[in-house]
Design a protein around this motif. Structure first.
Motif, PDB file in Angstrom:
ATOM      1  N   ALA A   1     -31.860  60.278  26.712  1.00 18.66           N
ATOM      2  CA  ALA A   1     -32.764  61.372  27.151  1.00 18.66           C
ATOM      3  C   ALA A   1     -33.898  61.032  28.734  1.00 18.66           C
ATOM      4  O   ALA A   1     -35.126  61.134  28.225  1.00 18.66           O
ATOM      5  N   GLY A   2     -32.956  60.987  29.406  1.00 22.19           N
ATOM      6  CA  GLY A   2     -33.929  60.977  30.897  1.00 22.19           C
ATOM      7  C   GLY A   2     -34.181  59.677  30.974  1.00 22.19           C
ATOM      8  O   GLY A   2     -35.087  59.730  32.184  1.00 22.19           O
ATOM      9  N   LYS A   3     -34.074  59.006  30.610  1.00 24.33           N
ATOM     10  CA  LYS A   3     -34.648  57.316  30.973  1.00 24.33           C
ATOM     11  C   LYS A   3     -33.783  56.959  31.146  1.00 24.33           C
ATOM     12  O   LYS A   3     -33.713  55.200  31.734  1.00 24.33           O
ATOM     13  N   GLY A   4     -31.888  57.283  31.376  1.00 22.73           N
ATOM     14  CA  GLY A   4     -31.368  56.467  31.949  1.00 22.73           C
ATOM     15  C   GLY A   4     -30.911  56.459  33.165  1.00 22.73           C
ATOM     16  O   GLY A   4     -29.646  55.927  33.520  1.00 22.73           O
ATOM     17  N   VAL A   5     -31.790  56.621  33.994  1.00 20.59           N
ATOM     18  CA  VAL A   5     -31.602  56.378  35.435  1.00 20.59           C
ATOM     19  C   VAL A   5     -32.716  55.961  36.563  1.00 20.59           C
ATOM     20  O   VAL A   5     -33.766  56.573  35.956  1.00 20.59           O
ATOM     21  N   VAL A   6     -31.831  55.350  36.574  1.00 22.97           N
ATOM     22  CA  VAL A   6     -33.041  54.417  38.402  1.00 22.97           C
ATOM     23  C   VAL A   6     -32.763  53.986  39.122  1.00 22.97           C
ATOM     24  O   VAL A   6     -31.960  53.847  39.612  1.00 22.97           O
ATOM     25  N   VAL A   7     -33.275  54.691  40.535  1.00 23.45           N
ATOM     26  CA  VAL A   7     -33.080  54.866  41.670  1.00 23.45           C
ATOM     27  C   VAL A   7     -33.855  53.275  41.622  1.00 23.45           C
ATOM     28  O   VAL A   7     -35.277  53.459  42.211  1.00 23.45           O
ATOM     29  N   ALA A   8     -33.290  52.189  42.330  1.00 25.39           N
ATOM     30  CA  ALA A   8     -33.691  51.382  42.569  1.00 25.39           C
ATOM     31  C   ALA A   8     -33.858  50.903  44.433  1.00 25.39           C
ATOM     32  O   ALA A   8     -33.154  51.209  44.944  1.00 25.39           O
ATOM     33  N   GLN A   9     -35.240  51.123  44.788  1.00 26.23           N
ATOM     34  CA  GLN A   9     -35.190  50.692  45.871  1.00 26.23           C
ATOM     35  C   GLN A   9     -34.745  49.107  47.028  1.00 26.23           C
ATOM     36  O   GLN A   9     -34.486  48.952  47.822  1.00 26.23           O
ATOM     37  N   ASP A  10     -35.069  48.231  45.680  1.00 25.50           N
ATOM     38  CA  ASP A  10     -33.885  47.082  46.204  1.00 25.50           C
ATOM     39  C   ASP A  10     -33.536  46.158  45.587  1.00 25.50           C
ATOM     40  O   ASP A  10     -33.530  47.149  44.280  1.00 25.50           O
ATOM     41  N   GLU A  11     -33.195  44.809  45.547  1.00 25.70           N
ATOM     42  CA  GLU A  11     -32.937  44.451  44.693  1.00 25.70           C
ATOM     43  C   GLU A  11     -33.763  43.589  43.464  1.00 25.70           C
ATOM     44  O   GLU A  11     -33.112  43.346  42.585  1.00 25.70           O
ATOM     45  N   SER A  12     -35.041  43.602  43.517  1.00 23.44           N
ATOM     46  CA  SER A  12     -36.032  43.056  42.582  1.00 23.44           C
ATOM     47  C   SER A  12     -35.432  44.229  41.403  1.00 23.44           C
ATOM     48  O   SER A  12     -35.952  43.559  40.866  1.00 23.44           O
ATOM     49  N   GLN A  13     -36.301  45.789  41.996  1.00 23.79           N
ATOM     50  CA  GLN A  13     -36.277  46.379  40.821  1.00 23.79           C
ATOM     51  C   GLN A  13     -34.945  46.622  40.434  1.00 23.79           C
ATOM     52  O   GLN A  13     -35.432  47.193  38.904  1.00 23.79           O
ATOM     53  N   ALA A  14     -33.712  46.397  41.255  1.00 22.81           N
ATOM     54  CA  ALA A  14     -32.431  46.682  40.148  1.00 22.81           C
ATOM     55  C   ALA A  14     -32.327  45.019  39.262  1.00 22.81           C
ATOM     56  O   ALA A  14     -32.366  45.935  38.404  1.00 22.81           O
ATOM     57  N   ARG A  15     -32.887  44.354  39.539  1.00 24.47           N
ATOM     58  CA  ARG A  15     -33.173  43.694  38.733  1.00 24.47           C
ATOM     59  C   ARG A  15     -33.529  43.675  37.539  1.00 24.47           C
ATOM     60  O   ARG A  15     -33.443  43.360  36.582  1.00 24.47           O
ATOM     61  N   GLY A  16     -34.533  43.746  37.126  1.00 25.58           N
ATOM     62  CA  GLY A  16     -35.999  44.526  36.288  1.00 25.58           C
ATOM     63  C   GLY A  16     -35.465  45.707  35.453  1.00 25.58           C
ATOM     64  O   GLY A  16     -34.964  45.461  34.025  1.00 25.58           O
ATOM     65  N   VAL A  17     -34.337  46.444  36.791  1.00 24.51           N
ATOM     66  CA  VAL A  17     -34.106  47.631  35.264  1.00 24.51           C
ATOM     67  C   VAL A  17     -32.238  47.424  34.618  1.00 24.51           C
ATOM     68  O   VAL A  17     -32.612  47.605  33.369  1.00 24.51           O
ATOM     69  N   LEU A  18     -31.676  46.169  35.600  1.00 32.35           N
ATOM     70  CA  LEU A  18     -30.702  45.802  34.537  1.00 32.35           C
ATOM     71  C   LEU A  18     -30.962  44.406  33.781  1.00 32.35           C
ATOM     72  O   LEU A  18     -30.589  45.209  31.989  1.00 32.35           O
ATOM     73  N   GLN A  19     -32.224  44.014  33.554  1.00 36.56           N
ATOM     74  CA  GLN A  19     -32.971  43.440  33.086  1.00 36.56           C
ATOM     75  C   GLN A  19     -33.292  44.305  31.684  1.00 36.56           C
ATOM     76  O   GLN A  19     -32.731  43.953  30.216  1.00 36.56           O
ATOM     77  N   ASP A  20     -33.720  45.206  31.124  1.00 41.24           N
ATOM     78  CA  ASP A  20     -34.670  46.733  30.716  1.00 41.24           C
ATOM     79  C   ASP A  20     -32.843  46.869  29.522  1.00 41.24           C
ATOM     80  O   ASP A  20     -33.190  46.674  28.679  1.00 41.24           O
ATOM     81  N   PHE A  21     -32.244  47.435  30.251  1.00 43.40           N
ATOM     82  CA  PHE A  21     -31.849  48.241  30.319  1.00 43.40           C
ATOM     83  C   PHE A  21     -30.020  46.992  29.809  1.00 43.40           C
ATOM     84  O   PHE A  21     -29.443  48.151  28.389  1.00 43.40           O
ATOM     85  N   MET A  22     -29.895  46.094  29.615  1.00 48.32           N
ATOM     86  CA  MET A  22     -28.057  45.465  29.806  1.00 48.32           C
ATOM     87  C   MET A  22     -28.546  44.091  28.995  1.00 48.32           C
ATOM     88  O   MET A  22     -28.181  43.800  27.999  1.00 48.32           O
ATOM     89  N   VAL A  23     -29.362  43.487  28.961  1.00 52.91           N
ATOM     90  CA  VAL A  23     -29.927  42.224  28.520  1.00 52.91           C
ATOM     91  C   VAL A  23     -31.728  42.946  27.182  1.00 52.91           C
ATOM     92  O   VAL A  23     -31.160  42.413  25.775  1.00 52.91           O
ATOM     93  N   ASP A  24     -32.793  43.535  27.194  1.00 51.00           N
ATOM     94  CA  ASP A  24     -33.964  43.809  26.691  1.00 51.00           C
ATOM     95  C   ASP A  24     -33.277  45.054  26.007  1.00 51.00           C
ATOM     96  O   ASP A  24     -33.354  45.028  24.489  1.00 51.00           O
ATOM     97  N   LYS A  25     -31.918  45.707  26.183  1.00 49.09           N
ATOM     98  CA  LYS A  25     -31.267  46.721  25.631  1.00 49.09           C
ATOM     99  C   LYS A  25     -32.483  47.940  25.114  1.00 49.09           C
ATOM    100  O   LYS A  25     -32.551  48.257  24.052  1.00 49.09           O
ATOM    101  N   THR A  26     -32.982  48.335  25.597  1.00 50.44           N
ATOM    102  CA  THR A  26     -34.488  48.757  25.667  1.00 50.44           C
ATOM    103  C   THR A  26     -33.833  50.811  25.483  1.00 50.44           C
ATOM    104  O   THR A  26     -34.357  51.213  24.455  1.00 50.44           O
ATOM    105  N   LEU A  27     -32.873  50.635  25.551  1.00 49.77           N
ATOM    106  CA  LEU A  27     -31.796  52.023  25.250  1.00 49.77           C
ATOM    107  C   LEU A  27     -30.217  51.591  24.212  1.00 49.77           C
ATOM    108  O   LEU A  27     -29.774  52.841  24.580  1.00 49.77           O
TER     109      LEU A  27
END
Ligand code: AMP
Length: 637
Positions: A149-175
Motif C-alpha cells: 500500500a505504498g509503504k514498501g519503498v524507501v530511498v535510503a541515503q546512507d547505511e544507517s537509514q538502510a539498516r533501519g528500513v531493513l530492520q522494519d521490513f525484514m526483522v520487525d516484519k512491519t509489512l
C-alpha cells in the motif's frame, strides 16, 4: 447493461462516473462504494476482497461487466474466479497481476526482456541487502517484494537509514510477508511520470501521461501516501518520449507477459523515472492508479464500456481509443488530519453539494452518517477534487477553487499540485535555465519597442537585469564562481522612526517566502554608506529594493539613481514632512527613473511588499504558482 465496479475509493468513483455516462449502461453497482458513488450507483455491501461473495452476488444479479479498481482483489485472483463462474471481469489474472504483486518477479521479467530499468538484486536477509547496497553505493532504493500500500519503498541515503528500513521490513516484519525479500536498486535521478495503457493481452492503447504526488507535504516533504494529487497530460513527456515509452517499455512488457504465458489484460501502469539516459521503469502496477484515474478518465472521449469490452474480446487493436486533445486535468486530494498515520473518522464534510467552481468531486473515504442526511469522513483520503481546463493552469485553478469550497475538521491538502509545470509554461526561458535571470539568453526587445505578452516581457526584463548584474559582477552573472545568494528584497529606511514600516514589509515578504535584507541609512548623514548598500544589494541576493522615505522623502529617488534594481517607494509622514509633501517628493522625479510609488504609510508598505513579491515571481518559476495563488486568495477576500 449492468456493470459492477469493485472498490470504494475515489478511483472507483471516477470509474463509476465514466461508466454511468455510457449509453450502453443501464445500472452501475459499486462494491462497496462510498457516499459519492451512491449518488450514481447502487452500493453493494460486500468487501472488495471477499471474492466468492462478490462472484455469487454478480451471478445472481446478472452483472454483464465487472471492472476492478484496487490491486488487492486482482492479486487474490478475482478475474480467474469470475471467469470460472462465467462472468466477464476486466483486469489481469492472478498470475498476470504478479507484475505488481511481486516486485522480485516483475524485476526478473523486466531483466529477461531487456526493458530499461535500474540495476537491482534480490536479498533474503538484512546482511545480504546491506552488502548489495554497499556495492551499488548510496543512495539506494530498498523495495519490499510484496504489496505494501505504498509503504514498501524507501530511498535510503546512507547505511544507517538502510539498516533501519531493513530492520522494519525484514526483522520487525512491519509489512508482514511482503517484506520477507527485498530488492536493492540503484538510485535513479530524474523526473517521475506515470504512463498507463489499456491492454487486451496483445495490443495496447496508451493513455495521456500523468504525474502523481506521493508525499504528504508541499515540496515533496513528509511521508509517502497513497497519492495526494495528480495532473494529466504531463508536459514533461513530449511526443517523442511517449513513443519511446510505448516502444521500449509498454509494448515489450505486454509482449513479455504473453510470451511467458501470462497475457496481461486490463490497465498496465508504468511508474517511470525520466533519466538522462531515457525513461526507466521504477515499477509496474496492474490497474489504474488513485489519483491518476481521477486525472485520466475525464480525458477519455471514447465510451469506457466499449474499451473494456474490446479488452475482453482481444479486439483493442481494431479500436481507436480517443482522448481529448484540448483538455487538461488537475486532481487535488483532501485528506484527514494525521494521514498517512492514524486519522479520526466520522467528521461531517461541508460544501459537497454546492461546488460552484465546476470542479468534479470524486469521493474517497466518505460515508453517510446514521441519519443518512450528512456525509462524513471514513478514512484517510477523503475526496479528490478534479479541475478541468484548456491547460493545466486553468485546470489547477479550478481544482483549488473547488477544494476551497469543501471542508472538514483538520482537512489537509497539498498546495503545489501542478505548480511547477504551470510556472514553467509561464516562464519557459527562465525555466529552461533553472536559475536566476542572468543565465538566460534572452531575446531582448529593442528599447522603446512594444513587448507583447508576459513571456516576451520577462525575456526583456531578464535581458536588462542580466546586463546589470554582469556589469556589477553579481552572483548569477557568470555562474562559474560563487553560488548565487538566496533571493531577497532589500528594504531601507532613513531613520529609526521608519522601523515600523520596514517591519511591515519584512513580515509581508516573509509570508510570501522571501527574506529581506534590512538597513537604516540616512542619505543626509551617510551618503557613502547608502551608495555602498545600494551597490552591494545585488550581490546579497536582492532583486528588488523597497525604500521608505520618512524624514528623507528623496531617499527612494536617490537610491534609484544608484542601482539597476527596481525601487519601490513608500511615502510616510514624519515630524517635518506632511503626507502631501511625501507624495509630491516621490512623484517629482525626472522621466526614466525605475521607481514605483506603492503608496503611503502602512498600506503603502504592504503594497510595496506585494509588488516586490510579484516582481520576484516573474523571475522565478518556482515562485510563480505560489504568487498566483496568493493573488487569487486576495481576489477572493
Ligand atoms: P515504486 O513503488 O517502485 O514506484 O517506488 C515508490 C517511489 O520511490 C517512486 O515513486 C520513487 O519516488 C521512489 N523510487 C523508487 N525506486 C527508485 C529508484 N531506483 N531511484 C530513485 N527513486 C526511486
Amino acid at each position: 447493461m449492468k456493470v459492477l465496479v469493485v472498490g470504494g475509493g475515489a478511483r472507483e468513483h471516477a470509474l463509476a462516473w465514466k461508466l454511468f455516462s455510457s449509453s450502453a449502461v443501464r445500472e452501475v453497482y459499486c462494491a462497496p462504494g462510498n457516499a459519492g458513488t451512491a449518488i450514481i450507483a447502487h452500493s453493494v455491501p460486500v468487501r472488495h476482497d471477499d471474492i466468492p461473495n462478490l462472484a455469487d452476488w454478480a451471478k445472481t444479479q446478472r452483472i454483464d461487466l465487472t471492472v476492478v479498481g484496487p490491486e488487492g482483489p486482482l492479486g487474490l485472483g478475482i478475474v480467474d474466479h469470475f471467469a470460472a463462474h462465467g462472468l466477464v471481469c476486466i483486469g489481469p489474472t492472478r498470475e498476470a497481476a504478479e507484475i505488481e504483486t511481486s516486485k522480485v518477479w516483475a524485476k526478473a521479467l523486466i531483466a529477461r526482456h531487456g526493458i530499461p530499468t535500474g540495476r537491482a538484486e534480490v536479498a533474503e536477509s538484512p546482511a545480504a541487502a546491506l552488502e548489495l547496497a554497499r556495492k551499488l553505493g548510496y543512495p539506494v532504493a530498498i523495495k519490499a517484494d510484496g504489496l505494501a500500500a505504498g509503504k514498501g519503498v524507501v530511498v535510503a541515503q546512507d547505511e544507517s537509514q538502510a539498516r533501519g528500513v531493513l530492520q522494519d521490513f525484514m526483522v520487525d516484519k512491519t509489512l508482514g510477508a511482503a517484506g520477507a525479500r527485498v530488492l536493492v536498486e540503484e538510485f535513479l535521478d530524474g523526473e517521475e511520470a506515470s504512463v498507463l495503457a489499456f491492454s487486451d493481452g496483445r495490443d495496447l492503447a496508451v493513455m495521456p501521461p500523468a504525474r502523481d504526488y506521493k508525499r504528504v507535504g508541499d515540496g515533496d516533504s513528509g511521508p509517502n501516501t497513497g497519492g495526494m494529487g495528480a495532473y494529466a497530460p504531463a508536459p514533461s513527456l513530449d511526443a517523442r518520449t511517449l513513443t519511446e515509452v510505448r516502444e521500449r517499455i509498454l509494448a515489450p512488457a505486454i509482449a513479455a507477459m504473453a510470451a511467458e504465458g501470462r497475457p496481461f489484460k486490463g490497465v498496465l501502469y508504468a511508474g517511470l523515472m525520466l533519466t538522462a539516459d531515457g525513461p526507466k521503469v521504477l515499477e509496474f502496477n496492474c490497474r489504474f492508479g488513485d489519483p491518476e484515474a481521477q486525472a485520466i478518465l475525464p480525458l477519455l472521449e471514447s465510451d469506457l464500456v466499449e474499451v473494456l469490452l474490446a479488452i475482453d474480446r482481444g479486439a483493442l487493436g481494431a479500436m481507436r481509443v480517443e482522448w481529448s486533445p484540448t483538455l487538461a486535468t488537475c486532481v487535488v486530494v483532501a485528506a484527514s488530519a494525521g494521514y498517512p498515520g492514524k486519522v479520526k473518522v466520522g467528521l461531517p464534510i461541508r460544501g459537497l453539494d454546492s461546488v460552484e467552481s465546476g470542479a468534479i468531486v470524486f469521493h474517497g473515504a466518505t460515508r453517510r452518517d446514521r441519519s443518512g442526511r450528512n456525509v462524513v469522513t471514513s478514512g484517510g483520503r477523503v475526496v479528490s477534487v478534479v479541475g478541468r481546463g484548456r491547460d493545466l493552469q486553468q485546470a489547477r485553478s479550478q481544482a483549488y477553487r473547488g477544494i476551497g469550497e469543501i471542508g472538514f475538521e483538520g482537512m489537509q491538502y497539498r498546495r503545489d499540485i501542478g505548480a511547477e509545470p504551470v510556472a514553467a509554461r509561464l516562464l519557459p526561458a527562465l525555466a529552461a535555465s533553472g536559475s536566476p535571470p542572468a543565465a538566460v539568453a534572452p531575446a531582448a526587445a529593442p528599447s522603446g519597442a512594444v513587448v507583447e505578452g508576459p513571456e516576451a516581457l520577462v525575456s526583456s526584463l531578464s535581458a536588462s537585469l542580466s546586463t546589470a548584474f554582469a556589469a556589477l559582477g553579481a552572483p548569477g552573472s557568470g555562474g562559474e564562481s560563487a553560488p548565487p545568494a538566496a533571493v531577497t528584497v532589500g528594504v531601507i529606511g532613513a531613520d529609526a522612526a521608519d522601523g515600523a514600516l520596514v517591519d511591515i514589509v519584512r513580515a509581508a515578504c516573509a509570508a510570501g517566502g522571501v527574506e529581506c535584507d534590512l538597513a537604516t541609512v540616512s542619505p543626509y548623514r551617510a551618503p557613502e554608506e547608502l551608495r555602498r548598500w545600494a551597490e552591494g544589494a545585488p550581490g546579497r541576493g536582492a532583486r528588488v529594493l523597497v525604500a521608505i522615505g520618512g524624514s528623507a522623502p528623496h531617499l527612494p529617488g536617490l537610491l534609484a539613481a544608484m542601482t539597476p534594481l527596481p525601487v519601490i517607494a513608500v511615502g510616510t509622514r514624519s515630524a517635518n514632512v506632511s503626507s502631501a509633501e511625501a507624495v509630491a517628493a516621490l512623484l517629482a522625479l525626472p522621466p526614466g527613473v525605475a521607481l514605483a510609488v506603492a503608496g503611503l504609510d502602512e498600506g503603502g508598505a504592504r503594497n510595496a511588499a506585494a509588488l516586490a513579491l510579484a516582481i520576484l515571481a516573474l523571475a522565478d518559476p518556482a515562485r510563480t504558482a505560489r504568487y498566483l495563488e496568493a493573488r487569487a486568495a486576495v481576489a477572493r477576500t
